[in-house]
Enzyme design. Structure first.
Site, PDB file in Angstrom:
ATOM      1  N   ALA A  92       0.866  -1.180   0.000  1.00  0.00           N
ATOM      2  CA  ALA A  92       0.000   0.000   0.000  1.00  0.00           C
ATOM      3  C   ALA A  92       0.897   1.222   0.000  1.00  0.00           C
ATOM      4  O   ALA A  92       2.116   1.119   0.173  1.00  0.00           O
ATOM      5  CB  ALA A  92      -0.882  -0.008   1.241  1.00  0.00           C
ATOM      6  N   LYS A  93       0.261   2.349  -0.175  1.00  0.00           N
ATOM      7  CA  LYS A  93       1.002   3.614  -0.264  1.00  0.00           C
ATOM      8  C   LYS A  93       1.945   3.837   0.902  1.00  0.00           C
ATOM      9  O   LYS A  93       3.057   4.319   0.743  1.00  0.00           O
ATOM     10  CB  LYS A  93      -0.011   4.772  -0.318  1.00  0.00           C
ATOM     11  CG  LYS A  93       0.049   5.395  -1.642  1.00  0.00           C
ATOM     12  CD  LYS A  93      -0.411   6.725  -1.967  1.00  0.00           C
ATOM     13  CE  LYS A  93       0.358   7.464  -3.028  1.00  0.00           C
ATOM     14  NZ  LYS A  93       1.358   6.795  -3.822  1.00  0.00           N
TER      15      LYS A  93
END
Ligand code: GLU
Length: 443
Positions: A379-380
């Site tokens: 994820a980011k």
């Protein structure tokens, strides 16, 4: 006696007839039990198939034809009453071990039990449009949700899907799974497509958007509904959670985590109306029997999972992912589905939907995920995980492709490769069987 080639009936069954898997199993069981007793004067090697079927009658021979080598019908023994269909028949070369052929469902009432072939044909007519397998078109696809930039895990899955499709002569399609209009955006879509193109992954035809296809999903839900396989569910998420917690003792233990406990399965018309009057709109759920469905996956081998009463359309009318993905893959002629292995556990539900919609499931290959340093899916927050992030750190798209190829064992460290070279080197066995840490890609 009238001999019927199974292949002939099977085509009919596929085109839009018959039954759900649990009902089928019950048929077979029931048939065997009846056979033991030598029912209705049939020779002992024969089966009589008897099944009450709410809301319509089902031609037992069509079901038998879907499971057996050859079916011989004796029309004279066919009898019909308001609640039951009774067919005397003889199944030659029974082969009940064989997996059931795909079948769709549509209860039919037999008008004339003396003409079973005509009756079988009554079960036709709801052919699923766009059945690719029958017209030979085959494709692989990448189906991202345009809710953000693609990260390295997504990009690697796209690369694997592209390589597998192109190396097997399939078309490669891109479909935007933008059912959720709140989180999806055209901007994300453009960026995702640009990233695929930057890596050299091309696709055939127009990019299809699920948001353009709501009518199609609704039509398929209506078809399932007409067959009695859909019910309205008025539960809120919170109610479902509470129900699952309070019923934590075993009855649903074989079902997937969070499986719907069935609260609304058997509501009466009055009870449904009461809920509508209270201002609630229903979601639509598939009526299943929690049956176990086996999926063959190129990576995982045989994966068996129980299905639950999965949502087909949300209470706000938006079609649900599991339905839309199957409807689209059928309509687009997708015969190879490659995606992250977080979706493996949903695949039995999808395979059931294939059967109910009368189509063959595709070949599946679920690619293990790329994980962040904390062991969670990428994820980011894990840092530089997209093409844009990496570009800011000086990576070219070729560098990224090289890193993805290395993680598949298709390139040597430091080697620059284009997708054409990767295609020559491609072998499905190169897909790692375990998750890949981000550091192995970018380190
Ligand atoms: N849209 C899904 C996702 O982005 C993938 C669905 C699929 O490939 O079947 O996770």
């Amino acid at each position: 006696m009238l001999g019927v080639e199974t292949s002939q009936l099977r085509r009919h069954v596929r085109a839009g007839a018959a039954l759900t898997a649990p009902l089928l199993d019950r048929f077979v069981e029931r048939a065997q039990r009846l056979d033991d007793r030598g029912p209705v004067g049939l020779p002992s090697a024969s089966f009589a198939l008897v099944e009450p079927f709410a809301g319509g009658a089902v031609p037992a021979f069509a079901v038998a034809a879907a499971t057996c080598g050859q079916l011989v019908l004796d029309p004279a023994r066919a009898a019909l009453d308001a609640r039951h269909q009774v067919f005397g028949g003889r199944i030659d070369q029974p082969d009940l071990e064989r997996p059931a052929a795909p079948y769709a469902l549509r209860p039919v009432t037999l008008e004339d039990a003396r003409h079973p072939i005509a009756a079988a044909e009554l079960t036709l007519g709801v052919a699923t449009a766009g059945h690719s397998h029958q017209n030979g078109a085959v494709a692989g696809r990448f189906a991202p949700s345009p809710t953000g930039d693609l990260h390295l895990g997504n990009l690697r899955t796209a690369l694997v899907a592209w390589l597998a499709a192109r190396s097997s002569g399939r078309q490669f399609l891109v479909r935007m799974e933008d059912l959720d209009r709140v989180t999806s955006s055209i901007d994300h879509e453009r960026r995702q497509l640009a990233d695929l193109a930057a890596l050299g992954l091309d696709w055939d035809g127009e990019v299809v958007r699920q948001s353009d296809r709501f009518d199609r999903y609704r039509a398929e839900i209506d078809r399932l509904r007409a067959a009695g396989c859909v019910y309205e569910c008025f539960c809120t998420r919170r109610e479902i959670r509470a129900e699952i917690e309070s019923a934590a003792s075993a009855p649903h233990a074989h079902l997937p985590d969070g499986a719907y406990p069935g609260t609304c399965r058997d509501l009466s018309a009055d009870e449904r109306q009461e809920r509508r009057d209270a201002g609630r709109s229903p979601a639509l759920r598939l009526r299943t029997d929690g049956e176990s469905i086996a999926v063959h996956d190129v990576m995982a081998g045989e994966f068996v999972g129980a299905v639950d009463d999965v949502v087909l359309a949300r209470a706000d009318g938006v079609p649900a992912y599991n339905l839309a993905v199957v409807v689209d893959d059928i309509a687009q002629g997708v015969t190879q589905v490659i995606r992250g292995d977080d979706l493996l556990s949903s695949t039995p539900r999808q395979v059931l939907l294939y059967r109910l919609l009368g189509a063959d499931p595709p070949e599946y290959l679920h690619v293990p995920l790329v994980l962040g340093a904390d062991g969670r899916r990428l994820a980011k927050r894990h840092g530089a995980v997209t093409l844009a992030d990496l570009a800011a750190e000086g990576w070219s798209p070729e560098d990224v492709l090289g890193a993805l190829a290395r993680s598949l064992g298709l390139a040597a460290p430091g080697e620059t490769v284009g997708v054409g070279v990767l295609l020559d080197r491609w072998d499905p066995a190169c897909v790692p069987s375990t998750p890949t840490p981000l550091a192995a890609l970018t380190g």
